[in-house]
Design a protein around this motif. Structure first.
Motif, PDB file in Angstrom:
ATOM      1  N   GLY A  48      13.986  -4.875  -9.395  1.00 19.52           N
ATOM      2  CA  GLY A  48      13.154  -5.897 -10.016  1.00 19.52           C
ATOM      3  C   GLY A  48      11.834  -6.181  -9.354  1.00 19.52           C
ATOM      4  N   THR A  49      11.259  -5.198  -8.646  1.00 18.30           N
ATOM      5  CA  THR A  49       9.931  -5.372  -8.091  1.00 18.30           C
ATOM      6  C   THR A  49       8.970  -4.378  -8.732  1.00 18.30           C
ATOM      7  OG1 THR A  49      10.391  -3.837  -6.254  1.00 18.30           O
ATOM      8  CG2 THR A  49      10.820  -6.187  -5.870  1.00 18.30           C
ATOM      9  N   TRP A  50       7.674  -4.620  -8.539  1.00 20.22           N
ATOM     10  CA  TRP A  50       6.625  -3.762  -9.080  1.00 20.22           C
ATOM     11  C   TRP A  50       5.913  -3.075  -7.921  1.00 20.22           C
ATOM     12  CZ3 TRP A  50       4.521  -0.996 -12.676  1.00 20.22           C
ATOM     13  CH2 TRP A  50       3.143  -0.762 -12.736  1.00 20.22           C
ATOM     14  N   LEU A  51       5.882  -1.725  -7.963  1.00 19.14           N
ATOM     15  CA  LEU A  51       5.159  -0.944  -6.973  1.00 19.14           C
ATOM     16  C   LEU A  51       3.736  -0.732  -7.492  1.00 19.14           C
ATOM     17  CD1 LEU A  51       7.881   1.709  -6.092  1.00 19.14           C
ATOM     18  CD2 LEU A  51       7.436  -0.501  -4.978  1.00 19.14           C
ATOM     19  N   SER A  52       2.780  -1.380  -6.863  1.00 17.25           N
ATOM     20  CA  SER A  52       1.386  -1.298  -7.283  1.00 17.25           C
ATOM     21  C   SER A  52       0.668  -0.307  -6.373  1.00 17.25           C
ATOM     22  CB  SER A  52       0.719  -2.676  -7.194  1.00 17.25           C
ATOM     23  OG  SER A  52      -0.614  -2.633  -7.641  1.00 17.25           O
ATOM     24  N   CYS A  53       0.054   0.722  -6.969  1.00 14.41           N
ATOM     25  CA  CYS A  53      -0.483   1.851  -6.210  1.00 14.41           C
ATOM     26  C   CYS A  53      -2.010   1.841  -6.167  1.00 14.41           C
ATOM     27  CB  CYS A  53      -0.012   3.172  -6.816  1.00 14.41           C
ATOM     28  SG  CYS A  53       1.788   3.390  -6.778  1.00 14.41           S
ATOM     29  N   GLU A  54      -2.566   2.064  -4.983  1.00 15.65           N
ATOM     30  CA  GLU A  54      -4.016   2.167  -4.815  1.00 15.65           C
ATOM     31  C   GLU A  54      -4.458   3.613  -5.043  1.00 15.65           C
ATOM     32  OE1 GLU A  54      -5.349  -1.115  -1.545  1.00 15.65           O
ATOM     33  OE2 GLU A  54      -4.371   0.686  -0.769  1.00 15.65           O
ATOM     34  N   GLU A  55      -5.431   3.785  -5.925  1.00 19.41           N
ATOM     35  CA  GLU A  55      -5.937   5.120  -6.238  1.00 19.41           C
ATOM     36  C   GLU A  55      -7.223   5.376  -5.452  1.00 19.41           C
ATOM     37  OE1 GLU A  55      -6.873   7.976 -10.095  1.00 19.41           O
ATOM     38  OE2 GLU A  55      -6.907   5.801 -10.308  1.00 19.41           O
TER      39      GLU A  55
ATOM     40  N   SER B 100       1.021 -17.880 -16.204  1.00 20.16           N
ATOM     41  CA  SER B 100       0.344 -16.672 -15.760  1.00 20.16           C
ATOM     42  C   SER B 100      -0.137 -16.908 -14.337  1.00 20.16           C
ATOM     43  CB  SER B 100      -0.825 -16.329 -16.687  1.00 20.16           C
ATOM     44  OG  SER B 100      -1.395 -15.083 -16.340  1.00 20.16           O
ATOM     45  N   TYR B 101      -0.150 -15.855 -13.523  1.00 17.42           N
ATOM     46  CA  TYR B 101      -0.414 -16.055 -12.105  1.00 17.42           C
ATOM     47  C   TYR B 101      -0.671 -14.700 -11.437  1.00 17.42           C
ATOM     48  CZ  TYR B 101       4.511 -14.969 -12.679  1.00 17.42           C
ATOM     49  OH  TYR B 101       5.686 -14.394 -13.089  1.00 17.42           O
ATOM     50  N   ARG B 102      -1.222 -14.731 -10.228  1.00 22.14           N
ATOM     51  CA  ARG B 102      -1.495 -13.522  -9.448  1.00 22.14           C
ATOM     52  C   ARG B 102      -0.276 -13.193  -8.585  1.00 22.14           C
ATOM     53  NH1 ARG B 102      -5.419  -9.989  -8.027  1.00 22.14           N
ATOM     54  NH2 ARG B 102      -6.760 -10.895  -9.631  1.00 22.14           N
ATOM     55  N   ILE B 103       0.041 -11.890  -8.487  1.00 25.43           N
ATOM     56  CA  ILE B 103       1.148 -11.457  -7.637  1.00 25.43           C
ATOM     57  C   ILE B 103       0.671 -10.558  -6.487  1.00 25.43           C
ATOM     58  CG2 ILE B 103       2.837 -11.662  -9.493  1.00 25.43           C
ATOM     59  CD1 ILE B 103       2.772  -8.606  -9.783  1.00 25.43           C
ATOM     60  N   LEU B 104      -0.599 -10.145  -6.522  1.00 21.85           N
ATOM     61  CA  LEU B 104      -1.149  -9.294  -5.472  1.00 21.85           C
ATOM     62  C   LEU B 104      -2.666  -9.475  -5.455  1.00 21.85           C
ATOM     63  CD1 LEU B 104      -0.768  -6.979  -3.358  1.00 21.85           C
ATOM     64  CD2 LEU B 104      -1.038  -5.366  -5.260  1.00 21.85           C
ATOM     65  N   ALA B 105      -3.257  -9.614  -4.256  1.00 22.40           N
ATOM     66  CA  ALA B 105      -4.696  -9.846  -4.152  1.00 22.40           C
ATOM     67  C   ALA B 105      -5.299  -8.973  -3.058  1.00 22.40           C
ATOM     68  CB  ALA B 105      -4.975 -11.321  -3.855  1.00 22.40           C
ATOM     69  N   ASN B 106      -6.613  -8.727  -3.194  1.00 22.47           N
ATOM     70  CA  ASN B 106      -7.416  -8.089  -2.151  1.00 22.47           C
ATOM     71  C   ASN B 106      -6.922  -6.689  -1.785  1.00 22.47           C
ATOM     72  OD1 ASN B 106      -9.031 -10.439  -1.999  1.00 22.47           O
ATOM     73  ND2 ASN B 106      -7.537 -11.372  -0.621  1.00 22.47           N
ATOM     74  N   THR B 107      -6.547  -5.924  -2.792  1.00 24.96           N
ATOM     75  CA  THR B 107      -6.243  -4.512  -2.603  1.00 24.96           C
ATOM     76  C   THR B 107      -7.245  -3.703  -3.422  1.00 24.96           C
ATOM     77  OG1 THR B 107      -4.535  -4.728  -4.300  1.00 24.96           O
ATOM     78  CG2 THR B 107      -3.809  -4.792  -1.999  1.00 24.96           C
ATOM     79  N   ASN B 108      -7.154  -2.372  -3.347  1.00 28.98           N
ATOM     80  CA  ASN B 108      -8.281  -1.541  -3.752  1.00 28.98           C
ATOM     81  C   ASN B 108      -7.926  -0.591  -4.888  1.00 28.98           C
ATOM     82  OD1 ASN B 108     -10.819  -0.373  -3.653  1.00 28.98           O
ATOM     83  ND2 ASN B 108     -10.730   0.067  -1.453  1.00 28.98           N
ATOM     84  N   LEU B 109      -8.572  -0.759  -6.037  1.00 30.31           N
ATOM     85  CA  LEU B 109      -8.406   0.145  -7.184  1.00 30.31           C
ATOM     86  C   LEU B 109      -6.934   0.366  -7.524  1.00 30.31           C
ATOM     87  CD1 LEU B 109     -11.174   2.822  -6.521  1.00 30.31           C
ATOM     88  CD2 LEU B 109     -11.131   1.148  -8.355  1.00 30.31           C
ATOM     89  N   ASN B 110      -6.263  -0.714  -7.849  1.00 30.04           N
ATOM     90  CA  ASN B 110      -4.845  -0.622  -8.225  1.00 30.04           C
ATOM     91  C   ASN B 110      -4.741  -0.030  -9.620  1.00 30.04           C
ATOM     92  OD1 ASN B 110      -5.199  -3.008  -6.252  1.00 30.04           O
ATOM     93  ND2 ASN B 110      -3.058  -2.417  -6.102  1.00 30.04           N
ATOM     94  N   CYS B 111      -4.298   1.215  -9.693  1.00 32.02           N
ATOM     95  CA  CYS B 111      -4.302   1.947 -10.955  1.00 32.02           C
ATOM     96  C   CYS B 111      -2.936   1.849 -11.636  1.00 32.02           C
ATOM     97  CB  CYS B 111      -4.722   3.394 -10.717  1.00 32.02           C
ATOM     98  SG  CYS B 111      -5.096   4.290 -12.237  1.00 32.02           S
ATOM     99  N   ALA B 112      -2.035   2.762 -11.334  1.00 32.50           N
ATOM    100  CA  ALA B 112      -0.715   2.712 -11.951  1.00 32.50           C
ATOM    101  C   ALA B 112       0.311   2.233 -10.921  1.00 32.50           C
ATOM    102  CB  ALA B 112      -0.347   4.077 -12.538  1.00 32.50           C
ATOM    103  N   GLY B 113       1.555   2.641 -11.094  1.00 32.29           N
ATOM    104  CA  GLY B 113       2.618   2.201 -10.207  1.00 32.29           C
ATOM    105  C   GLY B 113       3.951   2.464 -10.862  1.00 32.29           C
ATOM    106  N   GLY B 114       4.919   1.600 -10.604  1.00 33.37           N
ATOM    107  CA  GLY B 114       6.230   1.767 -11.220  1.00 33.37           C
ATOM    108  C   GLY B 114       7.130   0.595 -10.918  1.00 33.37           C
ATOM    109  N   ALA B 115       8.060   0.348 -11.829  1.00 32.82           N
ATOM    110  CA  ALA B 115       9.054  -0.709 -11.654  1.00 32.82           C
ATOM    111  C   ALA B 115      10.249  -0.168 -10.888  1.00 32.82           C
ATOM    112  CB  ALA B 115       9.503  -1.237 -13.012  1.00 32.82           C
ATOM    113  N   THR B 116      10.885  -1.015 -10.088  1.00 30.20           N
ATOM    114  CA  THR B 116      12.078  -0.619  -9.339  1.00 30.20           C
ATOM    115  C   THR B 116      13.333  -1.176  -9.998  1.00 30.20           C
ATOM    116  OG1 THR B 116      12.184  -2.558  -7.891  1.00 30.20           O
ATOM    117  CG2 THR B 116      10.715  -0.752  -7.213  1.00 30.20           C
ATOM    118  N   PRO B 117      14.497  -0.560  -9.757  1.00 23.60           N
ATOM    119  CA  PRO B 117      15.747  -1.086 -10.321  1.00 23.60           C
ATOM    120  C   PRO B 117      16.128  -2.452  -9.767  1.00 23.60           C
ATOM    121  CG  PRO B 117      16.004   1.214  -9.661  1.00 23.60           C
ATOM    122  CD  PRO B 117      14.695   0.733  -9.107  1.00 23.60           C
TER     123      PRO B 117
END
Length: 389
Positions: A138-145, A119-136
């Motif tokens: 193989g990455t994760w789009l993490s969205c700030e709300e 287990s590990y961190r993939i993103l740090a020091n961003t603001n109110l990461n709510c939802a997002g979406g997976a890409t074809p």
């Protein structure tokens, strides 16, 4: 964040093959209605406080503020949107952290037997990461709300650094869904007068350059043809992104977003609706409207993150509010509870996602029994059992 009534849709995990858009559209020609679910009634809560149908079991895979399994990694606070990614013979579950200033996202890697191996961190020091979406790819789009929120493209494996994708616009982001058929990314906005967007990259698989567009139609449109117009200034300063195109159609609190078979389904919490955008015809329709469900009968009384079964076409909708259920919506238009979290009335259900095989469902209780977004409140679960093929 607050979620309320609605829905009837989901987001398919990476590598999954969902029902075709045509089948979904035909099945939901009429609004989904309450009925007996495909998995039967819920039994008494198990030792984890999860009420499940017969044949299903739950386990806790992580708790906020505590080490994940036997790893040295401490799980993040306020777990929110999530997705699963294939990784060799196993898989990775990623989860956002909806915390101000220090949110980010974390990951748990499982082997083929479902054991936690890291287990590990993939993103740090961003603001109110709510939802997002997976890409074809193989990455994760993490969205700030937040106002002027960003989309961060992250590596679920934790190898490559996260990249800020501001070409996808600066606004109060909620969710994203990739349409590989038409090579666009759809985006929802959690504002009472929000918009529905799409990003058209210059090169598919590269989100660094491209056009951000907003869906346009006469005010009050609920069905029929729509158009898309370019956003003049995607940075949203000094004029908010949603206020730059006068013809933009307004949506009351955009939430989940999921694409399959030519149709993008997205939800709006303020009016308890699920919308269907058909890409080939550039039309929208209402796939669900809670005003069409008999009063007092809706098992689904809140909306948060959504996902879809990789094989059956069933949709799984997490509640924020209501009685903390994940409800299943079948392709033949039946809505029923699939599970219920008990003893956590001040929490919300977030981040549902299936592993690639479709036999394990992951989700979180964002604030757990404590009702707090910080400390040890959050709990991330796995449910396994005879999911429909």
């Amino acid at each position: 964040m607050e979620r309320r009534d609605i829905l009837r849709v989901g987001a398919v995990s990476i590598g999954a093959v969902g029902f075709s858009g045509a089948l979904w559209k035909e099945a939901f020609a009429a609004a989904a209605q309450p009925g007996p679910g495909p998995y039967g009634p819920l039994l008494a809560p198990d030792t984890n406080g999860i009420a499940l149908p017969a044949g299903f079991t739950s386990r806790v895979v992580a708790r906020s503020g505590r080490k994940v399994g036997t790893t040295a990694y401490t799980w993040h606070w306020a777990p929110d949107g999530g997705a699963c990614f294939a990784e060799g013979s196993g898989w990775i579950y990623v989860s956002n952290s909806e915390i101000p200033l220090f949110g980010g996202a974390s990951a748990i890697r499982f082997n083929a037997a479902g054991d936690i191996i890291s287990s590990y961190r993939i993103l740090a020091n961003t603001n109110l990461n709510c939802a997002g979406g997976a890409t074809p790819w193989g990455t994760w789009l993490s969205c700030e709300e937040i106002a002027l929120g960003r989309v961060m493209e992250t590596d679920p494996r934790g190898i490559k650094p996260a990249v800020e994708r501001t070409r996808l616009g600066r606004f109060k982001h909620e969710a994203a869904a990739c349409d590989a058929d038409h090579r666009v990314v759809y985006l929802t906005e959690d504002e009472t007068d929000g918009c529905f967007y799409r990003f058209v990259p210059d090169v598919w698989g590269d989100l660094d350059t491209g056009r951000l567009q907003v869906l346009c139609a006469p005010a009050g449109t609920t069905s029929g043809p729509v158009t898309w117009q370019n956003i003049p200034d995607r940075d949203g300063i000094p004029t908010a992104t949603r206020s730059q195109v006068g013809a933009a159609l307004r949506f009351n609190g955009g939430e989940g977003c999921w694409y399959t078979g030519g149709v993008c389904y997205f939800t709006t919490k303020g009016d308890n609706r699920v919308w269907a955008y058909t890409a080939a015809t550039q039309t929208i329709d209402l796939a669900y409207d809670d005003s069409l469900v008999p009063p007092g009968t809706a098992p689904l009384t809140g909306v948060d993150n959504i996902t879809g079964s990789p094989s059956s076409g069933d949709l799984f909708v997490a509640e924020d509010g209501g009685n903390l259920e994940i409800c299943v919506i079948t392709p033949d238009g039946v809505v029923a509870p699939f599970l219920r979290i008990t003893g956590q009335d001040s929490s919300e259900v977030t981040g549902p996602a299936f592993n690639p095989a479709g036999n394990r469902l992951y989700f979180s209780s964002q604030r757990g029994t404590s009702g707090s977004s910080t400390g040890s409140g959050g709990i991330t679960y796995e449910v396994s059992g005879p999911f429909r093929a």
